[in-house]
Design a protein around this motif. Structure first.
Motif, short mmCIF file in Angstrom:
data_model
loop_
_atom_site.label_atom_id
_atom_site.label_comp_id
_atom_site.label_asym_id
_atom_site.label_seq_id
_atom_site.Cartn_x
_atom_site.Cartn_y
_atom_site.Cartn_z
N CYS A 125 0.85 -1.20 0.00
CA CYS A 125 0.00 0.00 0.00
C CYS A 125 0.88 1.25 0.00
O CYS A 125 1.81 1.37 0.80
N HIS A 126 0.57 2.18 -0.92
CA HIS A 126 1.26 3.47 -0.98
C HIS A 126 0.20 4.57 -0.97
O HIS A 126 -0.58 4.70 -1.90
N TYR A 127 0.20 5.35 0.09
CA TYR A 127 -0.69 6.51 0.21
C TYR A 127 0.14 7.79 0.09
O TYR A 127 1.23 7.90 0.66
N PHE A 128 -0.39 8.75 -0.64
CA PHE A 128 0.26 10.04 -0.74
C PHE A 128 -0.81 11.12 -0.87
O PHE A 128 -1.98 10.83 -1.12
N SER A 129 -0.41 12.37 -0.67
CA SER A 129 -1.38 13.46 -0.81
C SER A 129 -0.66 14.79 -0.94
O SER A 129 0.38 15.02 -0.33
N THR A 130 -1.24 15.65 -1.77
CA THR A 130 -0.83 17.06 -1.81
C THR A 130 -2.05 17.92 -1.53
O THR A 130 -2.13 19.07 -1.89
N PHE A 131 -3.01 17.30 -0.81
CA PHE A 131 -4.31 17.94 -0.63
C PHE A 131 -4.30 19.02 0.43
O PHE A 131 -4.91 20.06 0.28
N TYR A 132 -3.57 18.79 1.52
CA TYR A 132 -3.74 19.65 2.69
C TYR A 132 -2.40 20.01 3.30
O TYR A 132 -1.55 19.16 3.48
N HIS A 133 -2.21 21.28 3.61
CA HIS A 133 -1.00 21.74 4.28
C HIS A 133 -1.39 22.62 5.46
O HIS A 133 -2.26 23.48 5.35
#
Length: 500
Positions: A234-242
């Motif tokens: 499983c690989h989770y990533f995000s650029t959604f929230y800072h």
């Protein structure tokens, strides 16, 4: 001249067809691995077949060379691309297909290429029984014709193993075109948040690998894990929230005890990147992975460069590493590989590492926010590796006893608190290890700027010590930020002898 040229070329032309097959297959395979770099239908097979009659006959006789289709549709070239698509589908015969289907400009391209896109999709769907890998960009066109046409594949993809979907968030909601795919195991949705992903009907119990974008809540990511009981990777990533600086005081208080943890019994590899450190911890607090062997974490805080109080940075790091340690301890997993990256690689990482008795490979990618007079991560690491904190003659608890590989990448000048003379002694000690139950450290690589403090700089005597370890069989690479191998560099002799 012509005779000489023919004599040089003819031995290659006389190679057996199976050798040509291996060479040409490898050449075409590279195209699919790098498919997103291409701006048009990759025509390697056509190019190879145009060299000479011999190559033409060989290429046209091997259907596997035509079984990979990389199509980035262009409204200007669509007519030619559709003809080439027919050629590829025909020459691939009955071979399983690997298909990459996209447009050159997603933002504007579909407005002028809907017709050609539907025509191309129809041709591809006619062969959906042969799909083995599908990488497709799904656009929610105003009439819904594209998604409607794709719905015709339901129950007709018996060979599909890998599915990569690029789409708008709501396009696939409540869709079931891939609900019946008996061999589907790998799922990738790089711009479809887990909130929407969990609403798609898929054979979840078959999925063994997921690459997905998380949303604002880590609960959605846990929901996907619950849907996939046999997930292995499983690989989770995000650029959604800072986070904003104003939220900094609430970071630590927001990391509370989990309400109830979900146990995933088959997950062996977990990778979490581009996600705020507090969110990472929030997710791990809800998860237990007793089979976990590889863990990759990007522990980053986007607000840290704007926080003037370095003590607060350490306070955040202490809490986060403590919670990650709780996750590993509660999971009781045989962790073998750990890669940590980010701006919070402080000395408190050592506390986490102390309990990892099964770890064989450690990689640290330090982005660095610690001030110049701060100790950073390295002193605490090499102090523990060298048993300086505990009596070496009779250690109560060996630090990383199974460690065989150690890799460090410093991305900031202040990450480089590597005292070369001391670390040489550490490597020598772990290379010549005779303590029962402690593995020999066989591989060490580092890439960093080592010049900010002259006291830590290497000398000719120190570098000769590293070279001697290399001659004995240890694999060592120490590079500058520009990639220069420092083991091959001449250094001045020591001005003063070093004492422990």
């Amino acid at each position: 001249m012509c005779t000489q040229y023919t004599s040089l070329v003819s031995p290659f032309l006389d190679l057996p067809s199976d050798i040509f097959y291996e060479i040409f297959t490898e050449a075409c395979k590279d195209n699919f691995d790098n498919r997103q770099k291409f701006n048009k239908l990759t025509t390697s097979s056509l190019t190879l077949g145009s060299v000479c009659k011999k190559w033409h006959d060989v290429v046209w006789s091997i259907p596997q060379l035509w079984s990979t289709i990389i199509l980035r549709l262009s409204s200007k070239r669509s007519a030619v691309q559709l003809e080439l698509l027919d050629l590829w589908l025909m020459n691939s015969r009955n071979c399983p297909l690997s298909i990459y289907f996209d447009v050159e400009d997603r933002k504007f391209g579909w407005r002028t290429a809907v017709g050609p896109a539907l025509a191309a999709l129809k041709k591809i769907i006619d062969h959906c029984e042969r799909w083995e890998s599908l990488d497709i960009c799904i656009i929610d066109d105003p009439k819904g014709a594209f998604i409607g046409l794709l719905g015709e594949v339901r129950g007709r993809v018996p060979l599909l193993r890998t599915l990569h979907l690029s789409t708008g968030h709501s396009v696939l909601q409540n869709r079931d075109m891939f609900a019946i795919a008996p061999k589907l195991q790998t799922l990738s949705t790089p711009n479809l948040m887990t909130y929407f992903l969990s609403g798609i009907t898929l054979p979840w119990s078959q999925i063994t690998s997921i690459h997905a974008c998380t949303g604002p809540s880590m609960l959605d990511s846990i929901s996907v894990l619950r849907l996939s009981p046999n997930l292995v990777h499983c690989h989770y990533f995000s650029t959604f929230y800072h986070l904003e600086v104003s939220e900094a005081p609430d970071i630590i208080s927001s990391i509370g005890p989990p309400s109830s943890a979900f146990v995933h019994y088959h997950l062996t590899t977990l990778k979490i990147t581009e996600i705020e450190g507090s969110d990472v911890v929030s997710m791990l607090g809800l998860l237990r992975c007793p089979a976990l062997r590889e863990l990759y974490l990007d522990i980053t805080m986007s607000i840290l460069p704007n926080i003037p109080d370095i003590e607060f940075v350490h306070e955040i790091a202490d809490v986060i590493w403590s919670k990650i340690g709780d996750f590993l301890k509660d999971s009781e997993c045989p962790l073998e590989v750990l890669e940590l990256e980010g701006t919070l690689l402080t000395h408190s990482v050592s506390t986490l590492l102390e309990d990892l008795s099964t770890l064989r490979k450690l990689s640290l990618r330090d982005k660095g926010v610690i001030e110049e007079d701060e100790p950073g991560i390295f002193p605490s690491i090499y102090t523990n590796l060298g048993f300086n904190r505990l009596p070496f003659e009779a250690p109560k608890k060996t630090f990383l006893p199974e460690l065989q590989e150690f890799h460090y990448f410093g991305q900031d000048i202040y990450c480089a608190a590597l005292h070369m003379p001391i670390f040489l002694k550490v490597l020598q000690k772990r290379w010549n290890m005779t303590v029962p139950g402690v593995s020999r450290l066989e591989i060490f690589t580092a890439k960093m700027d080592i010049w900010y403090n002259e006291r830590f700089a290497p000398t000719s005597e120190v570098m000769e010590g590293f070279k001697e370890l290399v001659r004995e069989g240890m694999r060592i690479s120490i590079q500058s930020p520009t990639g220069e191998e420092l083991l091959d560099t001449n250094f001045p002799p020591a001005l003063n002898s070093f004492e422990d």
